[in-house]
Write a protein that holds these residues in place. Sequence first.
Motif, PDB file in Angstrom:
ATOM      1  N   ASP A 564       0.829  -1.212   0.000  1.00  0.00           N
ATOM      2  CA  ASP A 564       0.000   0.000   0.000  1.00  0.00           C
ATOM      3  C   ASP A 564       0.861   1.259   0.000  1.00  0.00           C
ATOM      4  OD1 ASP A 564      -2.388  -1.353  -0.081  1.00  0.00           O
ATOM      5  OD2 ASP A 564      -2.691  -1.342   2.098  1.00  0.00           O
ATOM      6  N   THR A 565       1.956   1.240   0.751  1.00  0.00           N
ATOM      7  CA  THR A 565       2.848   2.404   0.816  1.00  0.00           C
ATOM      8  C   THR A 565       3.522   2.640  -0.529  1.00  0.00           C
ATOM      9  OG1 THR A 565       3.272   2.021   3.161  1.00  0.00           O
ATOM     10  CG2 THR A 565       4.837   3.415   1.985  1.00  0.00           C
ATOM     11  N   ILE A 566       4.010   1.567  -1.143  1.00  0.00           N
ATOM     12  CA  ILE A 566       4.664   1.696  -2.452  1.00  0.00           C
ATOM     13  C   ILE A 566       3.683   2.220  -3.495  1.00  0.00           C
ATOM     14  CG2 ILE A 566       5.750   0.393  -4.330  1.00  0.00           C
ATOM     15  CD1 ILE A 566       6.807  -1.522  -2.100  1.00  0.00           C
ATOM     16  N   ALA A 567       2.466   1.684  -3.496  1.00  0.00           N
ATOM     17  CA  ALA A 567       1.452   2.133  -4.459  1.00  0.00           C
ATOM     18  C   ALA A 567       1.104   3.596  -4.233  1.00  0.00           C
ATOM     19  CB  ALA A 567       0.204   1.263  -4.346  1.00  0.00           C
ATOM     20  N   GLN A 568       0.974   4.005  -2.982  1.00  0.00           N
ATOM     21  CA  GLN A 568       0.673   5.392  -2.666  1.00  0.00           C
ATOM     22  C   GLN A 568       1.788   6.309  -3.177  1.00  0.00           C
ATOM     23  OE1 GLN A 568      -2.001   6.838  -1.175  1.00  0.00           O
ATOM     24  NE2 GLN A 568      -1.078   8.872  -1.256  1.00  0.00           N
ATOM     25  N   ASP A 569       3.043   5.918  -2.959  1.00  0.00           N
ATOM     26  CA  ASP A 569       4.183   6.759  -3.329  1.00  0.00           C
ATOM     27  C   ASP A 569       4.354   6.888  -4.837  1.00  0.00           C
ATOM     28  OD1 ASP A 569       4.791   7.212  -0.688  1.00  0.00           O
ATOM     29  OD2 ASP A 569       6.412   5.730  -0.593  1.00  0.00           O
ATOM     30  N   TRP A 570       4.120   5.801  -5.572  1.00  0.00           N
ATOM     31  CA  TRP A 570       4.455   5.807  -6.996  1.00  0.00           C
ATOM     32  C   TRP A 570       3.255   5.970  -7.923  1.00  0.00           C
ATOM     33  CZ3 TRP A 570       9.280   6.186  -8.878  1.00  0.00           C
ATOM     34  CH2 TRP A 570      10.332   5.949  -7.994  1.00  0.00           C
ATOM     35  N   LEU A 571       2.075   5.525  -7.505  1.00  0.00           N
ATOM     36  CA  LEU A 571       0.910   5.587  -8.392  1.00  0.00           C
ATOM     37  C   LEU A 571       0.026   6.801  -8.137  1.00  0.00           C
ATOM     38  CD1 LEU A 571      -0.232   1.829  -8.360  1.00  0.00           C
ATOM     39  CD2 LEU A 571       1.509   2.929  -9.790  1.00  0.00           C
ATOM     40  N   LEU A 572      -0.015   7.257  -6.894  1.00  0.00           N
ATOM     41  CA  LEU A 572      -0.967   8.314  -6.527  1.00  0.00           C
ATOM     42  C   LEU A 572      -0.297   9.636  -6.200  1.00  0.00           C
ATOM     43  CD1 LEU A 572      -3.362   6.178  -4.269  1.00  0.00           C
ATOM     44  CD2 LEU A 572      -3.633   6.786  -6.690  1.00  0.00           C
ATOM     45  N   GLN A 573       1.017   9.732  -6.416  1.00  0.00           N
ATOM     46  CA  GLN A 573       1.735  10.986  -6.188  1.00  0.00           C
ATOM     47  C   GLN A 573       2.333  11.460  -7.512  1.00  0.00           C
ATOM     48  OE1 GLN A 573       1.680  12.509  -3.195  1.00  0.00           O
ATOM     49  NE2 GLN A 573       0.486  10.785  -2.383  1.00  0.00           N
ATOM     50  N   SER A 574       2.410  12.760  -7.685  1.00  0.00           N
ATOM     51  CA  SER A 574       2.997  13.294  -8.923  1.00  0.00           C
ATOM     52  C   SER A 574       4.516  13.293  -8.870  1.00  0.00           C
ATOM     53  CB  SER A 574       2.491  14.718  -9.180  1.00  0.00           C
ATOM     54  OG  SER A 574       2.855  15.576  -8.103  1.00  0.00           O
ATOM     55  N   LYS A 575       5.080  13.378  -7.681  1.00  0.00           N
ATOM     56  CA  LYS A 575       6.537  13.397  -7.528  1.00  0.00           C
ATOM     57  C   LYS A 575       7.045  11.979  -7.289  1.00  0.00           C
ATOM     58  CE  LYS A 575       6.837  18.089  -5.646  1.00  0.00           C
ATOM     59  NZ  LYS A 575       5.448  18.444  -5.941  1.00  0.00           N
ATOM     60  N   ILE A 576       8.362  11.832  -7.297  1.00  0.00           N
ATOM     61  CA  ILE A 576       8.951  10.548  -6.956  1.00  0.00           C
ATOM     62  C   ILE A 576       9.463  10.622  -5.522  1.00  0.00           C
ATOM     63  CG2 ILE A 576       9.517   9.767  -9.266  1.00  0.00           C
ATOM     64  CD1 ILE A 576      12.238  10.908  -9.018  1.00  0.00           C
ATOM     65  N   PRO A 577       9.369   9.534  -4.784  1.00  0.00           N
ATOM     66  CA  PRO A 577       9.706   9.566  -3.359  1.00  0.00           C
ATOM     67  C   PRO A 577      11.215   9.528  -3.113  1.00  0.00           C
ATOM     68  CG  PRO A 577       9.018   7.368  -3.982  1.00  0.00           C
ATOM     69  CD  PRO A 577       8.837   8.222  -5.202  1.00  0.00           C
ATOM     70  N   GLU A 578      11.580   9.832  -1.868  1.00  0.00           N
ATOM     71  CA  GLU A 578      12.962   9.630  -1.433  1.00  0.00           C
ATOM     72  C   GLU A 578      13.219   8.125  -1.306  1.00  0.00           C
ATOM     73  OE1 GLU A 578      15.143  11.781  -1.319  1.00  0.00           O
ATOM     74  OE2 GLU A 578      14.204  13.729  -0.987  1.00  0.00           O
ATOM     75  N   PRO A 579      14.483   7.666  -1.457  1.00  0.00           N
ATOM     76  CA  PRO A 579      15.679   8.462  -1.749  1.00  0.00           C
ATOM     77  C   PRO A 579      15.892   8.727  -3.231  1.00  0.00           C
ATOM     78  CG  PRO A 579      16.297   6.174  -1.455  1.00  0.00           C
ATOM     79  CD  PRO A 579      14.814   6.235  -1.226  1.00  0.00           C
ATOM     80  N   TYR A 580      14.959   8.285  -4.097  1.00  0.00           N
ATOM     81  CA  TYR A 580      15.145   8.431  -5.544  1.00  0.00           C
ATOM     82  C   TYR A 580      15.191   9.893  -5.967  1.00  0.00           C
ATOM     83  CZ  TYR A 580      14.244   3.454  -5.740  1.00  0.00           C
ATOM     84  OH  TYR A 580      14.323   2.102  -5.564  1.00  0.00           O
ATOM     85  N   ARG A 581      14.497  10.738  -5.214  1.00  0.00           N
ATOM     86  CA  ARG A 581      14.474  12.155  -5.545  1.00  0.00           C
ATOM     87  C   ARG A 581      15.829  12.810  -5.298  1.00  0.00           C
ATOM     88  NH1 ARG A 581      10.024  15.331  -2.385  1.00  0.00           N
ATOM     89  NH2 ARG A 581       9.011  13.303  -2.715  1.00  0.00           N
ATOM     90  N   SER A 582      16.712  12.153  -4.535  1.00  0.00           N
ATOM     91  CA  SER A 582      17.980  12.762  -4.115  1.00  0.00           C
ATOM     92  C   SER A 582      19.136  12.437  -5.045  1.00  0.00           C
ATOM     93  CB  SER A 582      18.338  12.296  -2.694  1.00  0.00           C
ATOM     94  OG  SER A 582      17.335  12.686  -1.783  1.00  0.00           O
ATOM     95  N   LEU A 583      18.851  11.860  -6.218  1.00  0.00           N
ATOM     96  CA  LEU A 583      19.927  11.567  -7.157  1.00  0.00           C
ATOM     97  C   LEU A 583      20.307  12.857  -7.878  1.00  0.00           C
ATOM     98  CD1 LEU A 583      21.697   9.334  -8.426  1.00  0.00           C
ATOM     99  CD2 LEU A 583      19.977   9.141 -10.206  1.00  0.00           C
ATOM    100  N   ASN A 584      21.111  13.691  -7.217  1.00  0.00           N
ATOM    101  CA  ASN A 584      21.472  14.998  -7.753  1.00  0.00           C
ATOM    102  C   ASN A 584      22.944  15.042  -8.119  1.00  0.00           C
ATOM    103  OD1 ASN A 584      18.884  16.107  -7.298  1.00  0.00           O
ATOM    104  ND2 ASN A 584      19.382  16.320  -5.131  1.00  0.00           N
ATOM    105  N   LEU A 585      23.287  16.031  -8.933  1.00  0.00           N
ATOM    106  CA  LEU A 585      24.677  16.240  -9.287  1.00  0.00           C
ATOM    107  C   LEU A 585      25.383  17.031  -8.202  1.00  0.00           C
ATOM    108  CD1 LEU A 585      24.297  17.176 -13.039  1.00  0.00           C
ATOM    109  CD2 LEU A 585      25.384  15.147 -12.135  1.00  0.00           C
ATOM    110  N   GLY A 586      26.635  16.647  -7.934  1.00  0.00           N
ATOM    111  CA  GLY A 586      27.444  17.430  -7.019  1.00  0.00           C
ATOM    112  C   GLY A 586      27.935  18.696  -7.696  1.00  0.00           C
TER     113      GLY A 586
END
Length: 744
Positions: A564-586
């Motif tokens: 349920d948590t995974i579905a909420q994070d990926w199917l029902l949210q417009s953004k992507i959850p952490e830690p995937y959102r933190s893949l940034n350039l130094g």
Amino acid sequence: MKGNTGTSKSKAKRFKRSGQETKMPSIEEVYEKDLPLMSNVDQIHVSHYVMNLEFDTGQRVVKGKVLLFLKEDHNGTVARSCRDENVGKTNEKNKCSHIILDACALDVTKVEKVMVPGGIDVQNLEDLYSTFEISDRCCREELKFSVTKWSLDIWGWEEFPDVVQIDYMTSRDTPSLHWRPAWGFSFDGEVPICCYTPAAPVNNRGLFPCQEPPSAMATWQSFVKVKKPYMAFLSSDRPSRTIFDTSDYSVMYFNCSQVLPMSTFSIIVSVFDSNNVFESEWTLKDITGAMLAVPIRWIFQSKVDVSFGLESLSFTKLLLTESRKILGPLPFQRLDIILMPNTFPTLGLANPSMIFLSPSLMTGRKSLLYSRLAHEIGHFWFGLSIGALDWTEEWLSEGFATFIEDVIYGNIISNLQLETTSNICRDSVETLEQVKIRPVIRLITLQHELENTSSHEELHYLQPNQVLQLSSQTETDTEIFNGQNKAIKNGLEPLKEFMQVHYLKGYFCLQILRDVVGVDQFLKFLRQYVLKFQGKLVRSKDFLDFFKNFCQSIHIENSIHKIDTIAQDWLLQSKIPEPYRSLNLGKAGQFMPETIQNIFPESVDSFIKVNAFSLSFLQDETVQLDITQLNSTQKIIFLEHILSTEQKITGDNLEKLSNVISPDEESPEVLHRWCEVIIKFKCKTMIETVSNFLLNHPAMGIYLYGELMISEKRSFQVLARKLFKLRREVLDPPHLKVLRCMLF
């Protein structure tokens, strides 16, 4: 895949790099927002179609006659599949008096009720073909009809018609067909025509009147008449037959006995050289031990080396064998793989028994060609055999096909590395190291897309109807696909044609669900899912509930809450959850190793190597790099570093970099990033590379037009408009509309 139970359309990646956003069209400037579904499928079901299609390549129209075999819906089967229990019940109030079909851009000339004493035998080819003509055996009763922008309404019978014939002609600019030169960009009379179904947003309603809602599945037969030397290939599960053959024309017969949505019907008509066709059979044993043979054909538009044609057949067999091992029996009895003209607007398109591939995939090494083929073969199970009941939940086909692509292709690469003898050229495929980096490339792409389409946030949800329902606490009309005036939410939004959100967010959602049970158990679950739902339409809830039951059966602790948590994070949210959102350039233009370690530990070594290269180059542009140490996937990451830096890089150093990176010998994915580098740093001496890319890779280059416009360099803007004018005659409507808004 076809019909947007997903259309497998991988396009270019982003709208902006500089702070400025490429001008994108509003809904009003381009299309109406939602795609109407007009058919009254709650009252009438078309169970079978018989089509007589005559292709006029001179006028670029199809003269069509279609027989519809009708059934009144007395038991509510279609209604229940769409979760509306109140429609489809038999009473005087809702007794059917009209047939409403989805149709657009068709010139309908006549509609008749057809009656044949003793009925029509759909297995008798001659009987069916002659039924289209007036004969003593047929009784006909002309019916009344009216045509609107989106529908064909038929009425005027005393007794309900079991069979209806519709005579019509397509318009020259119907969105359901592309009439294109077989090569080049102009219709000069010398070049043969190639006509094909492009998986348009309106699907096939501009080719023949039909019931579009996904629940209205049917079988079909087709007679296709073409002038010599043209040939036709069509999505059907039986081999074609030529039933008439004269010196001037031929009539070919096709039969699809599998029950499928009519959006999956596909056809291509063109001139093909038999010397460019490579044929073989994939042999296997069925469950009884009997040998089966699945015919495979690779059909090229131009001459290719015999060795490559044979290698393509061999790799296809590997893909089919690995797919069957994981997912079970192949849903179709044959496979045609057709390389399309260079005007083809997508990288790949899966249809029943037939796959269209872009010639862009033939550029450089063939790894992109074979991995894309793995994706399209995955659609045979996810998208065709199992479809989405709610077309807005495209992730159920595109996310699944992207996920299974990595599994199938990765397994084959792993096996090839262990083999000492194989007729597959090692330079044609990636290494296992490259396959392991793919998820990171996908996440980078997803982040760019979400950032740069932030003004269209409603397109970022994988279950938009569910989000709408939860926000309003009411059931929405778009939830139900029956009846008139229902619509597919954002079905006509042209921007969707170029987005990969459903591919990539769906892919990562499945990756994380896989980790709940482990790789082996998840693949075992997928096979059970295919067995349970093949030939059916599903919602996200059906898949998630089935997975919860599987997890409980193997005693996975706290599985329901995790799912349920995974579905909420990926199917029902417009953004992507952490830690995937933190893949940034130094700050130095590097991806941070600790972030990679947390999400993709298998890719750490590759990123350390790429980071070292990019750091050396950005600190001292004159440094001599041995970039041959990087594989093509690592080169993509390296170019992402260059694109993300704020440092200025001179034209001379870009020339040196070009000499060592050899982008023209790489895949279009590497070349696309290289074109972005040229535009970002305004390297006028190398702009011809961008021009050639836009001409030769229309399936990937559309956003480069936007980059050229926001470069603020007049010569770049002039080039963008010049190329648009050169190609506009062969652009499909979404491309045409979006580019006009970008450029003018």
